[in-house]
Design a protein around this motif. Structure first.
Motif, short mmCIF file in Angstrom:
data_model
loop_
_atom_site.label_atom_id
_atom_site.label_comp_id
_atom_site.label_asym_id
_atom_site.label_seq_id
_atom_site.Cartn_x
_atom_site.Cartn_y
_atom_site.Cartn_z
N GLU A 21 0.95 -1.08 -0.04
CA GLU A 21 0.19 0.03 0.01
C GLU A 21 0.86 1.19 -0.04
O GLU A 21 1.94 1.23 0.56
N GLY A 22 0.33 2.29 -0.61
CA GLY A 22 0.97 3.54 -0.71
C GLY A 22 1.86 4.07 -1.87
O GLY A 22 2.33 5.03 -1.85
N MET A 23 1.72 2.93 -2.83
CA MET A 23 2.48 3.33 -4.07
C MET A 23 1.58 4.46 -5.04
O MET A 23 0.48 4.28 -5.13
N HIS A 24 2.04 5.47 -5.66
CA HIS A 24 1.67 6.28 -6.63
C HIS A 24 1.89 6.19 -7.98
O HIS A 24 1.22 6.74 -8.94
N CYS A 25 3.42 5.68 -8.14
CA CYS A 25 3.83 5.75 -9.56
C CYS A 25 4.75 4.61 -9.87
O CYS A 25 5.21 3.89 -8.89
N SER A 26 5.20 4.66 -11.16
CA SER A 26 6.38 3.56 -11.36
C SER A 26 7.44 3.66 -10.63
O SER A 26 8.25 2.87 -10.46
N SER A 27 7.75 4.88 -10.20
CA SER A 27 9.19 5.11 -9.65
C SER A 27 9.01 4.49 -8.16
O SER A 27 9.94 4.00 -7.59
N CYS A 28 7.92 4.50 -7.64
CA CYS A 28 7.80 3.88 -6.34
C CYS A 28 8.02 2.30 -6.54
O CYS A 28 8.44 1.69 -5.66
N GLY A 29 7.44 1.87 -7.61
CA GLY A 29 7.72 0.44 -7.90
C GLY A 29 9.24 0.12 -7.99
O GLY A 29 9.68 -0.72 -7.46
#
Length: 85
Positions: A21-29
């Protein structure tokens, strides 16, 4: 004439799926993948932001330490992780 084909490395070893939980974009991944791949015994990690899941492939014969995987996700940023059901 000899034809060459590419052999793909068979993915073996335990597979762990984490809900994140808490991811917003591909950079998060990508940040999460980088941290997960630093955990000893992790062969590869792939995080899908849309599904909210990280798939972690462990080395063959490695004991899975889900606490270490969850801690790696938390080191990547303000994320919460738990093993998927």
């Amino acid at each position: 004439m000899k034809l060459f084909s590419r052999k793909q490395d068979a993915e073996t070893g335990p597979l762990v799926v984490l809900e994140v939980e808490g991811m917003h974009c591909s950079s998060c991944g990508l940040s999460i993948d980088d941290e997960l791949e630093e955990v000893p015994g992790v062969r590869s990690a792939s995080t899908d932001v849309r599904s909210g899941r990280s798939t972690v492939r462990m080395e063959e014969g490695t004991e899975v330490d889900t606490d270490a995987l969850v801690a790696a996700v938390q080191r990547a940023g303000d994320y919460k992780a738990r093993p998927a059901d």
